[in-house]
Design a protein around this motif. Structure first.
Motif, PDB file in Angstrom:
ATOM      1  N   LYS A 228      10.061  69.308  20.027  1.00 15.36           N
ATOM      2  CA  LYS A 228      11.404  68.742  20.856  1.00 15.36           C
ATOM      3  C   LYS A 228      11.211  68.973  22.199  1.00 15.36           C
ATOM      4  O   LYS A 228      11.855  68.306  22.989  1.00 15.36           O
ATOM      5  N   GLU A 281      15.074  53.191  25.533  1.00 12.17           N
ATOM      6  CA  GLU A 281      15.965  53.327  24.261  1.00 12.17           C
ATOM      7  C   GLU A 281      15.460  54.466  23.486  1.00 12.17           C
ATOM      8  O   GLU A 281      16.425  55.311  22.869  1.00 12.17           O
ATOM      9  N   GLU A 283      13.594  57.053  24.298  1.00 17.95           N
ATOM     10  CA  GLU A 283      13.808  58.390  24.947  1.00 17.95           C
ATOM     11  C   GLU A 283      15.415  59.060  24.790  1.00 17.95           C
ATOM     12  O   GLU A 283      15.581  60.219  24.511  1.00 17.95           O
ATOM     13  N   LYS A 284      16.137  57.829  24.901  1.00 19.38           N
ATOM     14  CA  LYS A 284      17.690  58.223  24.700  1.00 19.38           C
ATOM     15  C   LYS A 284      17.898  58.920  23.133  1.00 19.38           C
ATOM     16  O   LYS A 284      18.503  59.699  22.856  1.00 19.38           O
ATOM     17  N   LEU A 285      17.201  58.233  22.280  1.00 17.74           N
ATOM     18  CA  LEU A 285      17.200  58.630  20.975  1.00 17.74           C
ATOM     19  C   LEU A 285      16.613  60.121  20.663  1.00 17.74           C
ATOM     20  O   LEU A 285      17.196  60.855  19.921  1.00 17.74           O
ATOM     21  N   VAL A 287      16.811  62.414  22.716  1.00 19.14           N
ATOM     22  CA  VAL A 287      17.928  63.537  23.095  1.00 19.14           C
ATOM     23  C   VAL A 287      18.971  63.432  22.221  1.00 19.14           C
ATOM     24  O   VAL A 287      19.295  64.608  21.922  1.00 19.14           O
ATOM     25  N   ASP A 288      19.549  62.349  21.863  1.00 16.81           N
ATOM     26  CA  ASP A 288      20.800  62.161  21.070  1.00 16.81           C
ATOM     27  C   ASP A 288      20.786  62.660  19.626  1.00 16.81           C
ATOM     28  O   ASP A 288      21.644  63.314  19.187  1.00 16.81           O
ATOM     29  N   LYS A 289      19.674  61.933  19.077  1.00 17.53           N
ATOM     30  CA  LYS A 289      19.344  62.344  17.682  1.00 17.53           C
ATOM     31  C   LYS A 289      18.555  63.436  17.206  1.00 17.53           C
ATOM     32  O   LYS A 289      19.018  64.238  16.479  1.00 17.53           O
ATOM     33  N   GLY A 291      17.687  66.141  19.560  1.00 18.36           N
ATOM     34  CA  GLY A 291      18.047  67.204  20.379  1.00 18.36           C
ATOM     35  C   GLY A 291      16.920  67.717  21.238  1.00 18.36           C
ATOM     36  O   GLY A 291      16.573  68.889  21.676  1.00 18.36           O
ATOM     37  N   THR A 293      14.262  67.764  24.826  1.00 19.55           N
ATOM     38  CA  THR A 293      14.568  67.981  26.009  1.00 19.55           C
ATOM     39  C   THR A 293      13.449  66.950  26.603  1.00 19.55           C
ATOM     40  O   THR A 293      12.457  67.006  26.009  1.00 19.55           O
TER      41      THR A 293
END
Length: 350
Positions: A228, A281, A283-285, A287-289, A291, A293
């Protein structure tokens, strides 16, 4: 009546012959998937765009059949097929091409390009292309453009890595490439050769601490579930040459060759644009899905990595030698390939 039938028969025969001649089918192989989680994979989408442009602009005289996922063999096998004319064209990574043409392996050197935008300008530079493209026809290959799978990044199980010191003793999975193996050794890491399909399990079980792939690839392969801690290291561009077998290229008319070159540029633009969109798209996933960094390197940290791998740069620079002393290479004749590339990087980094 018999004469009329004969005329019709001859007309149909000529039509059939013309149709057969018009439908020349060429095979185009690559190793990328078609989709991942219902998303079109950029490299394959670009290959399809190449095929569509060629068919349209040749009026159907040439059709391109695209074979993804290594259906025609692994990269090394397909490279040999294109070289000897049993496969018409392919997208091939510089890492694999370097086994045949060592000079292209310089493009894989870690922290050579400060950004992909600089890399794009170097690859498009006419002097660079004159020097590098000249290496290929003698090997049966005609380069007509590029494909790519983004800049490569760090993904670690238990920490964020932003300095060479933090790399000491880290077990990292790498592809079987001398540049990659020696670069990670120079950083103090322990490179481990693990097949790509086994990487998730290796990370999950702690057989390796780290993997290095573009963040979008890491997300799509779910590596970010178990590794992660991501760093946009952009340490190497996964660059591929789009190559046509020389006998095929020489069988094309000048007009058809230009259509291929235009199609390659269209595919290149699509590949790069889609990669950027996918990166944002995914990179956002991550972090959001998952967790995850995501860290960035400061200019000072990037410079520290660059200095740490410079001995590897010099080693491979010496191994691949110098540009032939030929007037067509202008001011670069007799200089090292590496020095020419570094000069271009510096030129476009200003």
């Amino acid at each position: 009546m018999k004469m009329k039938v004969m005329v019709i028969f001859l007309a149909l025969t000529m039509f059939a012959a013309a149709s057969a001649q018009a439908a020349r089918v060429l095979k185009f192989g690559h190793i990328a998937p078609t989709k991942i989680e219902n998303k079109d994979f950029p490299m394959h989408k670009a290959a399809l765009a190449f095929a569509a442009h060629v068919e349209k602009e040749t009026g159907g005289e040439i059709k391109i059949e695209v074979f993804p996922l290594g259906q025609l063999g692994n990269e090394r096998s397909m490279l040999e097929q294109v070289q000897f004319g049993t496969l018409d064209m392919m997208d091939c990574t510089t890492a694999v091409m370097s086994n045949l043409i060592p000079q292209v392996g310089l493009l894989d050197l870690f922290f050579l390009f400060p950004s992909k935008e600089v890399a794009y300008k170097v690859l498009a530079d006419e002097e660079f292309k004159t020097v590098m493209d000249a290496l290929m026809p003698g090997m049966g290959l005609i380069p007509i453009g590029y494909a790519e799978n983004e800049m490569r990044d760090f993904g670690v199980r238990d920490r964020t890595i932003t300095t060479p010191e933090q790399m000491k003793g880290v077990r990292v999975r790498v592809m079987d490439s001398p540049v990659f193996l020696e670069s990670f050794r120079a950083l103090g890491a322990n490179p481990v050769g693990i097949p790509f399909p086994e990487l998730y399990t290796a990370l999950q079980q702690g057989a390796v601490d780290m993997q290095e792939n573009p963040i979008p690839t890491s997300v799509m392969m779910k590596f970010t579930e178990v590794a992660k801690y991501l760093t946009r290291s952009s340490h190497s561009l996964t660059c591929l040459y789009k190559m046509v077998s020389r006998p095929v290229w020489e069988s094309l008319t000048p007009e058809q060759q230009q259509i291929f070159l235009d199609a390659a540029k269209i595919a290149e633009d699509i590949n790069r644009t889609e990669n950027t969109n996918m990166r944002n798209e995914l990179e956002k996933l991550a972090v959001d899905k998952f967790g995850a960094t995501i860290a960035d390197l400061t200019p000072e940290e990037r410079q520290a990595f660059h200095e740490a791998v410079l001995p590897v740069h010099e080693k491979f620079a010496d191994q691949v030698g110098v540009i032939p002393n030929d007037p067509k290479f202008g001011k670069y004749a007799g200089k090292r390939y590496y020095d020419m590339i570094v000069e271009k990087v510096n030129q476009y980094s200003k």
